[in-house]
Enzyme design. Structure first.
Site, PDB file in Angstrom:
ATOM      1  N   LYS A 158       0.832  -1.206   0.000  1.00  0.00           N
ATOM      2  CA  LYS A 158       0.000   0.000   0.000  1.00  0.00           C
ATOM      3  C   LYS A 158       0.863   1.251   0.000  1.00  0.00           C
ATOM      4  CE  LYS A 158      -3.977  -1.892   2.533  1.00  0.00           C
ATOM      5  NZ  LYS A 158      -4.843  -1.688   3.728  1.00  0.00           N
ATOM      6  N   GLY A 164      -8.088   5.383  -2.261  1.00  0.00           N
ATOM      7  CA  GLY A 164      -8.851   5.071  -3.468  1.00  0.00           C
ATOM      8  C   GLY A 164      -8.296   3.917  -4.278  1.00  0.00           C
ATOM      9  N   GLU A 200       1.193  -5.199   4.390  1.00  0.00           N
ATOM     10  CA  GLU A 200       0.267  -5.760   5.362  1.00  0.00           C
ATOM     11  C   GLU A 200      -0.169  -7.151   4.926  1.00  0.00           C
ATOM     12  OE1 GLU A 200      -2.029  -1.853   7.179  1.00  0.00           O
ATOM     13  OE2 GLU A 200      -3.019  -3.064   5.649  1.00  0.00           O
ATOM     14  N   LYS A 237     -16.608   2.742  -2.632  1.00  0.00           N
ATOM     15  CA  LYS A 237     -17.855   2.253  -2.048  1.00  0.00           C
ATOM     16  C   LYS A 237     -19.042   2.532  -2.967  1.00  0.00           C
ATOM     17  CE  LYS A 237     -15.814   3.444   2.383  1.00  0.00           C
ATOM     18  NZ  LYS A 237     -15.790   4.461   3.457  1.00  0.00           N
ATOM     19  N   GLU A 275     -11.745   3.145  10.030  1.00  0.00           N
ATOM     20  CA  GLU A 275     -12.119   2.080   9.097  1.00  0.00           C
ATOM     21  C   GLU A 275     -11.326   0.802   9.370  1.00  0.00           C
ATOM     22  OE1 GLU A 275     -12.695   3.181   5.110  1.00  0.00           O
ATOM     23  OE2 GLU A 275     -13.527   5.132   5.598  1.00  0.00           O
ATOM     24  N   ARG A 291     -12.921  13.517   8.343  1.00  0.00           N
ATOM     25  CA  ARG A 291     -13.943  14.366   7.720  1.00  0.00           C
ATOM     26  C   ARG A 291     -15.287  13.669   7.794  1.00  0.00           C
ATOM     27  NH1 ARG A 291     -14.874  11.239   3.344  1.00  0.00           N
ATOM     28  NH2 ARG A 291     -13.104  10.227   2.329  1.00  0.00           N
TER      29      ARG A 291
END
Length: 447
Positions: A158, A164, A200, A237, A275, A291
Site C-alpha cells: 500500500k 482510493g 500488510e 464504495k 475504518e 472528515r
C-alpha cells in the site's frame, strides 16, 4: 455559534451543509466554478462567489481564492464537506492563521491520519487493532521479503500517502513480490508525489466496517455505531448500510468503545471515521478519515442525530450535544450512490438530465443537488445523488429500497440505478452475505 459559514464544496454535499446551516440560523456563502453557476446550492445560498474555471485545481482546490472569498464575505468558518480540501492540513492551518475556523480537526491530526504509516502507528498506540505488517515504510526488497515471509502470503503493498486503491498491489508469493513493490511505488509516486509503501497481511474475504466517531477536542469522544461498506468496486464504495449484517451487539459495543476511547485520548475534534477490515470475528485498522463521509446519512437514519449540526456545534466551541449513553440505534438503513455512469462498465456519462423524479414515502431520503434540465459537468465526481432508505429492520429496509429504486427516474444520461435494481433482488445481498470482493466478482460474471 458562527455568524456566517462558507461551504467549500459543490453538489449534494454543499447542499447538505447549506440545509444544516439554514436550520441553525447561520448565513451561508458558497463558492463555485464557472461550470457550477447554475447548481442548486448556488441558487439557494445567501451569497455565492465564483472562484475560477471548471478544473478543480483552479477553483475548488484553489486555497488562495477560497480564503479571499471568506475575507470578502466576512465568513467566520469554512465547512469543507468531503473530498477536495476536506483532508488538507495546509488548508486548515492557513484558515487558522486568518482567524477563520475550519469545521474539522486540527491540521496536525489531519497530517497524522493522512500518512497511512503514521496513522497505523498512532492507532496501535491508542489500542486500536491493526493488520499484521511492516512497522513503517519498506525501502528495500530484501526487507520486504523478510516481512512477507514472517506474516505469511498473500500480502498487500500500500502507498503510505495513498487512497482510493491507487498504489495498492497484492502479492500471492515471493515471486510476485518484487513486481508488486515496483508497481505500487511507481503508482504511488505518480498519484501522490510520494513513493513510500508499506506491507500488510492480505485478508481473503474481509468485510469493510467503519465506525463513526466524534471528539470535542478536550478529551471526550463518542461513537455513533458502525457502517458496513463492503460492496465496492476498485476500492470505491457503492452501497453502505448500518448496522452491519455481520456484527452482533457485543462486537458492535466493543469496537465502538475502542474507537471512542481512542478519539478521546487523541484529543480529536469533530467528525471522523475509523475504518477496519473485519474477518473471522477480528477487526483490523485500515485508516482514519478526518472528515464527514459520503455515507453519513445512514448513521443519521439509525440514530436520529444530525451529524453536520454536531460538526458545527463542536467547531464553534459548544462541545458534543450527546453522551455515549444518550445514543440509541433504531432500525436499519441502506444508502445507494447513484452515479452518472454506465451501470456495467462504470464509464462516466455526463450530459443533460431531461427528467428527474425522486422516490418518496416513509423512510425515504434523497440527497441530491440535481434537477430536470441540469447538465452534469464532465469535470468532477459523477455522483448524482444518494438514496437513503430506513426501516424498522433490514427486511423492511430492503423492501422499501426495492420500491424506491423502482420509483427513481433519471432520464437523459446513463446511471447506476439498474445495477442497484439488480442487487436488491440478489439472494446474497438479501442475506447480507457478501465481502469486499463480492461486487467485482458479480460484475465480472455478468460480462
Amino acid at each position: 455559534m458562527f455568524q456566517k459559514i462558507l461551504i467549500a464544496n459543490r453538489g449534494e454535499i454543499a447542499l447538505r451543509v447549506l440545509r444544516a446551516c439554514k436550520e441553525l440560523g447561520i448565513q451561508t456563502v458558497v463558492v463555485h466554478s464557472t461550470a457550477d453557476a447554475d447548481a442548486m446550492h448556488v441558487r439557494l445560498a445567501d451569497e455565492s462567489v465564483c472562484i475560477g474555471p471548471p478544473p478543480s485545481r483552479d477553483s475548488y482546490l484553489n486555497i488562495h481564492q477560497i480564503v479571499a472569498a471568506c475575507e470578502i464575505t466576512g465568513a467566520d468558518a469554512v465547512h469543507p464537506g468531503y473530498g477536495f480540501l476536506s483532508e488538507n492540513a495546509k488548508f486548515a492551518d492557513i484558515l487558522a492563521a486568518h482567524n477563520i475556523t475550519f469545521i474539522g480537526p486540527t491540521g496536525d491530526h489531519i497530517r497524522i491520519m493522512g500518512d497511512k504509516i503514521e496513522a497505523k502507528r498512532t492507532a496501535k498506540r491508542l489500542g486500536i487493532p491493526v493488520v499484521p505488517g511492516s512497522e513503517g515504510a519498506v525501502t528495500e526488497d530484501r526487507e520486504a521479503k523478510r516481512i512477507a515471509a514472517a506474516i505469511g502470503y498473500p500480502v498487500i503493498i500500500k502507498a503510505s500517502a495513498g487512497g482510493g486503491g491507487r498504489g495498492m498491489k497484492v502479492a500471492h508469493s515471493e515471486a510476485d513480490l518484487e513486481v508488486a513493490l515496483q508497481t505500487a511505488r511507481s503508482e504511488a509516486g505518480a498519484a501522490f508525489g510520494d513513493d513510500a509503501v508499506y506491507i500488510e497481511k492480505y485478508l481473503q474475504k474481509p468485510r469493510h466496517i467503519e465506525v463513526q466517531v466524534f471528539g470535542d477536542g478536550a478529551g471526550r469522544g463518542v461513537h455513533f455505531g458502525e457502517r458496513d461498506c463492503s460492496l465496492q468496486r476498485r476500492h470505491q464504495k457503492v452501497w453502505e448500510e448500518a448496522p452491519s449484517p455481520a456484527l452482533n451487539a457485543e462486537e458492535r459495543a466493543h469496537i465502538g468503545g475502542v474507537c471512542a476511547r481512542a478519539i478521546a485520548d487523541l484529543g480529536y475534534s469533530g467528525a471522523g471515521t475509523i475504518e477496519f477490515l473485519y474477518e473471522d470475528g477480528e477487526f483490523y485498522f485500515i485508516e482514519m478519515n478526518t472528515r464527514l463521509q459520503v455515507e453519513h446519512p445512514v448513521t443519521e437514519a439509525i440514530t436520529g442525530i444530525d451529524l453536520v449540526h454536531e460538526q458545527i456545534r463542536v467547531a464553534s466551541g459548544g462541545g458534543l450535544s450527546v453522551r455515549q449513553e444518550d445514543i440509541r440505534f433504531h432500525g436499519h438503513a441502506i444508502e445507494c450512490r447513484i452515479n452518472a455512469e454506465d451501470p456495467r462498465t462504470f464509464t462516466p456519462s455526463p450530459g443533460t438530465i431531461t427528467h428527474f423524479h425522486t422516490p418518496g414515502g416513509l423512510g425515504i431520503r434523497v440527497d441530491s443537488g440535481v434537477y430536470s434540465g441540469y447538465k452534469i459537468p464532465p469535470y468532477y465526481d459523477s455522483l448524482i445523488g444518494k438514496l437513503i432508505v430506513h426501516g424498522r429492520n433490514r427486511v423492511e429496509c430492503m423492501m422499501r429500497l426495492r420500491r424506491a429504486l423502482d420509483e427513481f427516474v433519471v432520464d437523459g444520461i446513463k446511471t447506476t440505478l439498474p445495477l442497484f435494481r439488480d442487487l436488491v433482488g440478489n439472494a446474497d445481498i438479501a442475506n447480507g452475505d457478501y465481502d469486499i470482493h463480492w461486487l467485482e466478482k458479480y460484475l465480472a460474471e455478468g460480462e
